[in-house]
Design a protein around this motif. Structure first.
Motif, PDB file in Angstrom:
ATOM      1  N   LEU A 183       0.817  -1.218   0.000  1.00 11.97           N
ATOM      2  CA  LEU A 183       0.000   0.000   0.000  1.00 11.97           C
ATOM      3  C   LEU A 183       0.849   1.264   0.000  1.00 11.97           C
ATOM      4  O   LEU A 183       0.550   2.236  -0.698  1.00 11.97           O
ATOM      5  CB  LEU A 183      -0.897  -0.021   1.242  1.00 11.97           C
ATOM      6  CG  LEU A 183      -1.847   1.154   1.434  1.00 11.97           C
ATOM      7  CD1 LEU A 183      -2.924   1.149   0.354  1.00 11.97           C
ATOM      8  CD2 LEU A 183      -2.477   1.110   2.827  1.00 11.97           C
ATOM      9  N   MET A 184       1.923   1.269   0.777  1.00  8.18           N
ATOM     10  CA  MET A 184       2.752   2.459   0.914  1.00  8.18           C
ATOM     11  C   MET A 184       3.655   2.619  -0.306  1.00  8.18           C
ATOM     12  O   MET A 184       3.909   1.654  -1.023  1.00  8.18           O
ATOM     13  CB  MET A 184       3.631   2.350   2.176  1.00  8.18           C
ATOM     14  CG  MET A 184       2.867   2.089   3.459  1.00  8.18           C
ATOM     15  SD  MET A 184       1.599   3.316   3.802  1.00  8.18           S
ATOM     16  CE  MET A 184       2.618   4.649   4.425  1.00  8.18           C
ATOM     17  N   PRO A 185       4.188   3.830  -0.513  1.00  5.89           N
ATOM     18  CA  PRO A 185       5.132   4.014  -1.628  1.00  5.89           C
ATOM     19  C   PRO A 185       6.513   3.439  -1.333  1.00  5.89           C
ATOM     20  O   PRO A 185       7.412   3.554  -2.153  1.00  5.89           O
ATOM     21  CB  PRO A 185       5.192   5.537  -1.812  1.00  5.89           C
ATOM     22  CG  PRO A 185       4.592   6.140  -0.609  1.00  5.89           C
ATOM     23  CD  PRO A 185       3.810   5.098   0.140  1.00  5.89           C
ATOM     24  N   TRP A 186       6.697   2.850  -0.144  1.00  4.57           N
ATOM     25  CA  TRP A 186       7.963   2.193   0.179  1.00  4.57           C
ATOM     26  C   TRP A 186       7.672   0.827   0.778  1.00  4.57           C
ATOM     27  O   TRP A 186       6.576   0.565   1.253  1.00  4.57           O
ATOM     28  CB  TRP A 186       8.787   3.045   1.160  1.00  4.57           C
ATOM     29  CG  TRP A 186       8.024   3.441   2.382  1.00  4.57           C
ATOM     30  CD1 TRP A 186       7.795   2.667   3.478  1.00  4.57           C
ATOM     31  CD2 TRP A 186       7.374   4.689   2.632  1.00  4.57           C
ATOM     32  NE1 TRP A 186       7.050   3.355   4.395  1.00  4.57           N
ATOM     33  CE2 TRP A 186       6.769   4.606   3.904  1.00  4.57           C
ATOM     34  CE3 TRP A 186       7.245   5.885   1.910  1.00  4.57           C
ATOM     35  CZ2 TRP A 186       6.045   5.651   4.468  1.00  4.57           C
ATOM     36  CZ3 TRP A 186       6.529   6.928   2.480  1.00  4.57           C
ATOM     37  CH2 TRP A 186       5.935   6.810   3.739  1.00  4.57           C
ATOM     38  N   SER A 187       8.693  -0.036   0.759  1.00  7.90           N
ATOM     39  CA  SER A 187       8.486  -1.382   1.280  1.00  7.90           C
ATOM     40  C   SER A 187       8.487  -1.406   2.803  1.00  7.90           C
ATOM     41  O   SER A 187       9.176  -0.622   3.436  1.00  7.90           O
ATOM     42  CB  SER A 187       9.585  -2.304   0.755  1.00  7.90           C
ATOM     43  OG  SER A 187       9.636  -3.460   1.563  1.00  7.90           O
ATOM     44  N   GLY A 188       7.735  -2.339   3.355  1.00  8.14           N
ATOM     45  CA  GLY A 188       7.715  -2.524   4.798  1.00  8.14           C
ATOM     46  C   GLY A 188       8.816  -3.443   5.283  1.00  8.14           C
ATOM     47  O   GLY A 188       8.955  -3.667   6.484  1.00  8.14           O
ATOM     48  N   GLY A 189       9.584  -4.009   4.368  1.00  7.08           N
ATOM     49  CA  GLY A 189      10.626  -4.975   4.751  1.00  7.08           C
ATOM     50  C   GLY A 189      12.017  -4.411   4.545  1.00  7.08           C
ATOM     51  O   GLY A 189      12.201  -3.317   3.998  1.00  7.08           O
ATOM     52  N   LEU A 190      13.011  -5.169   4.990  1.00  9.83           N
ATOM     53  CA  LEU A 190      14.403  -4.755   4.858  1.00  9.83           C
ATOM     54  C   LEU A 190      14.842  -4.796   3.390  1.00  9.83           C
ATOM     55  O   LEU A 190      14.408  -5.659   2.631  1.00  9.83           O
ATOM     56  CB  LEU A 190      15.304  -5.681   5.677  1.00  9.83           C
ATOM     57  CG  LEU A 190      15.090  -5.687   7.193  1.00  9.83           C
ATOM     58  CD1 LEU A 190      15.939  -6.787   7.837  1.00  9.83           C
ATOM     59  CD2 LEU A 190      15.427  -4.332   7.799  1.00  9.83           C
ATOM     60  N   ALA A 191      15.728  -3.855   3.042  1.00  3.92           N
ATOM     61  CA  ALA A 191      16.219  -3.773   1.663  1.00  3.92           C
ATOM     62  C   ALA A 191      16.838  -5.093   1.216  1.00  3.92           C
ATOM     63  O   ALA A 191      16.668  -5.524   0.076  1.00  3.92           O
ATOM     64  CB  ALA A 191      17.233  -2.635   1.551  1.00  3.92           C
ATOM     65  N   ARG A 192      17.550  -5.769   2.123  1.00  2.86           N
ATOM     66  CA  ARG A 192      18.214  -7.004   1.715  1.00  2.86           C
ATOM     67  C   ARG A 192      17.199  -8.106   1.376  1.00  2.86           C
ATOM     68  O   ARG A 192      17.489  -8.995   0.593  1.00  2.86           O
ATOM     69  CB  ARG A 192      19.198  -7.489   2.773  1.00  2.86           C
ATOM     70  CG  ARG A 192      18.577  -7.984   4.050  1.00  2.86           C
ATOM     71  CD  ARG A 192      19.606  -8.811   4.800  1.00  2.86           C
ATOM     72  NE  ARG A 192      19.109  -9.182   6.112  1.00  2.86           N
ATOM     73  CZ  ARG A 192      19.824  -9.856   6.988  1.00  2.86           C
ATOM     74  NH1 ARG A 192      21.049 -10.220   6.701  1.00  2.86           N
ATOM     75  NH2 ARG A 192      19.330 -10.162   8.150  1.00  2.86           N
ATOM     76  N   ASN A 193      16.026  -8.034   2.007  1.00  3.49           N
ATOM     77  CA  ASN A 193      15.006  -9.025   1.679  1.00  3.49           C
ATOM     78  C   ASN A 193      14.332  -8.741   0.339  1.00  3.49           C
ATOM     79  O   ASN A 193      13.917  -9.669  -0.355  1.00  3.49           O
ATOM     80  CB  ASN A 193      13.987  -9.149   2.805  1.00  3.49           C
ATOM     81  CG  ASN A 193      14.556  -9.913   3.990  1.00  3.49           C
ATOM     82  OD1 ASN A 193      15.474 -10.709   3.814  1.00  3.49           O
ATOM     83  ND2 ASN A 193      14.034  -9.667   5.166  1.00  3.49           N
ATOM     84  N   ILE A 194      14.217  -7.456  -0.019  1.00  2.84           N
ATOM     85  CA  ILE A 194      13.747  -7.125  -1.371  1.00  2.84           C
ATOM     86  C   ILE A 194      14.722  -7.736  -2.381  1.00  2.84           C
ATOM     87  O   ILE A 194      14.330  -8.358  -3.364  1.00  2.84           O
ATOM     88  CB  ILE A 194      13.706  -5.584  -1.585  1.00  2.84           C
ATOM     89  CG1 ILE A 194      12.851  -4.895  -0.524  1.00  2.84           C
ATOM     90  CG2 ILE A 194      13.252  -5.245  -3.001  1.00  2.84           C
ATOM     91  CD1 ILE A 194      11.397  -4.974  -0.711  1.00  2.84           C
ATOM     92  N   ALA A 195      16.028  -7.573  -2.096  1.00  2.00           N
ATOM     93  CA  ALA A 195      17.052  -8.045  -3.025  1.00  2.00           C
ATOM     94  C   ALA A 195      17.064  -9.568  -3.115  1.00  2.00           C
ATOM     95  O   ALA A 195      16.952 -10.138  -4.202  1.00  2.00           O
ATOM     96  CB  ALA A 195      18.427  -7.520  -2.590  1.00  2.00           C
ATOM     97  N   GLN A 196      17.184 -10.256  -1.966  1.00  5.82           N
ATOM     98  CA  GLN A 196      17.433 -11.701  -2.022  1.00  5.82           C
ATOM     99  C   GLN A 196      16.165 -12.540  -2.099  1.00  5.82           C
ATOM    100  O   GLN A 196      16.237 -13.720  -2.415  1.00  5.82           O
ATOM    101  CB  GLN A 196      18.319 -12.142  -0.861  1.00  5.82           C
ATOM    102  CG  GLN A 196      17.686 -11.932   0.501  1.00  5.82           C
ATOM    103  CD  GLN A 196      18.615 -12.304   1.648  1.00  5.82           C
ATOM    104  OE1 GLN A 196      19.623 -12.954   1.436  1.00  5.82           O
ATOM    105  NE2 GLN A 196      18.271 -11.884   2.851  1.00  5.82           N
ATOM    106  N   CYS A 197      15.007 -11.959  -1.771  1.00  5.00           N
ATOM    107  CA  CYS A 197      13.768 -12.742  -1.830  1.00  5.00           C
ATOM    108  C   CYS A 197      12.937 -12.425  -3.060  1.00  5.00           C
ATOM    109  O   CYS A 197      12.270 -13.301  -3.600  1.00  5.00           O
ATOM    110  CB  CYS A 197      12.918 -12.511  -0.585  1.00  5.00           C
ATOM    111  SG  CYS A 197      13.721 -13.040   0.921  1.00  5.00           S
TER     112      CYS A 197
END
Lengths: 412, 119
Positions: A183-197
């Motif tokens: 929903l938000m314009p940014w992720s709710g998770g850690l940047a590294r999880n965006i990258a590796q997941c």
């Protein structure tokens, strides 16, 4: 039954607190755990990323838990599993165990019940009520502990860390993950999880998107996602249909405080947990709290560190059950909540304040203000709502005022 | 030389690192720098999954590769792991498959599991 210290919950917070209390010299420490094994939610966290701060190596959640489980016996911590606390009063715990109802006289109590996932009911998602809709953590348990794959084609709502981890996990187990919608314009998770997941497996992340409809009668058939405007309202014409049999919700965690409410403990409406002081003492004397029951942490390591402070608080209180004058701590500009919410004077050494920002900042200036005066300031590279911020303020800087306010100023 | 931009996965900070040949910038620790150089040359990942467990007090054994394996061999490693059947009891750190799929990296148990009915 009797115990000097009763710890409710055998996850990282409970085990950390119990072991620290033993290390500090308490004779009789009891953990009550409702599951068959200690470890809490870590037992389903088979992914790595734990322990870097505490052990200097990257462990899986399960390994992190094992380190503490292996210490319980040698340290002499008593553990009751398959036992669920039904009622707490100051000095008394009633629990349901396989042997029946048991009553425990407790010198001090540490609440370490953790948190729960927000469910569909909390979101007001329109549409039918088919099977195939799970919270991300439930799906994690099904896959990693019980050995069931919840579905073959999935959409994930919410980009919290559990949702991201489950996107990868479902993919590795042979399911297709079509989209993660945030929903938000940014992720709710850690940047590294965006990258590796997500990026590793080419799973698309749709920011500023929400779920507008659920389709299917018996089993989920698909979902409709739409882009949202600045007011989080769906933009007309942006709807897109995703055929899928599984929807995972990763839309936030809520501290589990039924027992705290029963005790009449003051709760912080923003963190969702008990209002505590720097020793993790709640508003009820002799009752302490630590871990995700106080506020949702991003790292188990931080839960352990907090649990040790709570154990020290409980041990000190058992030796000398008095409480000093209080100083209120509150959130200021761009800060949603601060833990601890108050300081019990006197304070010594340095005090850790943990907080979350409301909006991301590229360059942040953290300020602690008392009586209109900035008493402590620090620059910080970036602050994101998904990442808990910790500051350590020397107590020499803290005046004997009535309140402190913490601000996070800076460029957007 | 091609410039590559990446998000570091070593710790929760998630630094944005740019790598051009041997030159890396944007990292905040030596581990991040080394990871980024490796990532630019040949990406590596730790694989975590579960394998079926027989005779244990739980039915799935959580496992991981002891160290990172080449990212482009992740699926091969997973297929090999999926073909295993482990017998309880198991100790954390125990090798359940040496040299997983010829990567030279062992697959290890991440949980201690007793035999069912024995504590």
């Amino acid at each position: 039954m009797k115990a000097e210290l009763v710890v409710i919950g055998g996850g990282p917070a409970g085990m950390g607190a119990a072991l620290e209390a033993k290390r500090l010299g308490l004779e009789d420490v009891l953990i009550i755990e409702r599951e068959q094994f200690p470890g809490g939610i870590l037992q389903q966290c088979i992914h790595s990323g734990f322990g870097l701060h505490l052990f200097g190596e990257e462990l899986t959640g399960v390994e992190y838990a094992q380190r503490f489980i292996d210490q319980l016996g040698p340290a002499g911590v008593r553990l009751l599993t398959d036992t669920m606390v039904m009622e707490v009063a100051p000095g008394l715990v009633r629990a349901l165990s396989p042997a029946g109802l048991i009553e425990i006289q407790a010198g001090a109590i540490i609440l370490a019940m953790g948190c729960r996932e927000r469910t569909r009911g909390a979101l007001n998602i329109p549409g039918t009520r088919p099977a195939g809709i799970y919270t991300a953590g439930t799906a994690q348990r099904l896959i990693n502990v019980e050995g069931y794959l919840p579905g073959r084609r999935a959409v994930i709502l919410g980009s919290g860390d559990i949702g991201l981890i489950m996107a990868r996990r479902l993919t590795l187990e042979g399911a297709d993950v079509l989209a993660v919608a945030e929903l938000m314009p940014w992720s709710g998770g850690l940047a590294r999880n965006i990258a590796q997941c997500l990026e590793d497996f080419a799973i698309p992340l749709y920011l500023s998107h929400t779920l507008v409809e659920i389709h299917g009668k018996k089993r989920l058939r698909g979902v409709t996602l739409a882009q949202v405007d600045e007011e989080f309202q769906p933009r007309p014409g942006s709807q897109r249909y995703f055929p899928c049999d599984t929807l995972l919700l990763s839309v936030g965690l809520v501290p589990e405080n039924e027992l705290s409410r029963q005790l009449g403990i003051e709760l912080d409406p923003v963190s969702g947990g008990p209002r505590v002081d720097q020793t993790l003492s709640t508003s009820v004397p002799g009752v302490f709290a630590c871990g995700n029951v106080v506020h949702v942490h991003d790292l188990a390591d931080n839960v352990t560190l907090e649990s040790r402070r709570a154990a020290a608080g409980a041990v000190a209180w058992l030796a000398r059950p008095v409480r000093g004058r209080e100083l209120a701590v509150g959130p200021g500009e761009n800060v949603s909540y601060v833990v601890p919410q108050r300081l019990s004077l006197p304070v010594s050494g340095t005090v850790s304040f943990l907080f979350r920002v409301r909006k991301p900042r590229q360059e942040a200036v953290i300020e602690v203000v008392s009586g209109g005066r900035v008493i402590w300031r620090k620059r910080r590279r970036g602050a994101l709502p998904a990442e808990m911020v910790e500051i350590k303020v020397p107590t020499a800087d803290i005046p004997a005022a009535d309140s402190l306010t913490i601000h996070c100023r800076g460029e957007k | 030389m091609m410039k590559k931009t990446m998000t570091c996965i070593i710790c929760p900070l998630g630094c944005r690192i740019e790598v051009e040949g041997e030159r890396a910038q944007g990292y905040s620790c030596p581990r991040g720098r080394d990871w980024a150089r490796q990532e630019a040359a040949a990406p590596m990942r730790i694989l975590t999954t579960t394998v079926p467990l027989r005779g244990g007090e739980i039915v799935l054994l959580p496992v991981r590769t002891r160290g990172p394996v080449p990212k482009d061999r992740l699926w091969e490693c997973l297929a090999r792991a999926n073909s295993l059947l482990v017998e309880a009891p198991v100790r954390v750190g125990q090798v359940v498959c040496p040299d997983l799929a010829g990567t030279g990296v062992d697959l290890i148990a991440t949980r201690t599991v007793a035999e069912i009915g024995k504590d």
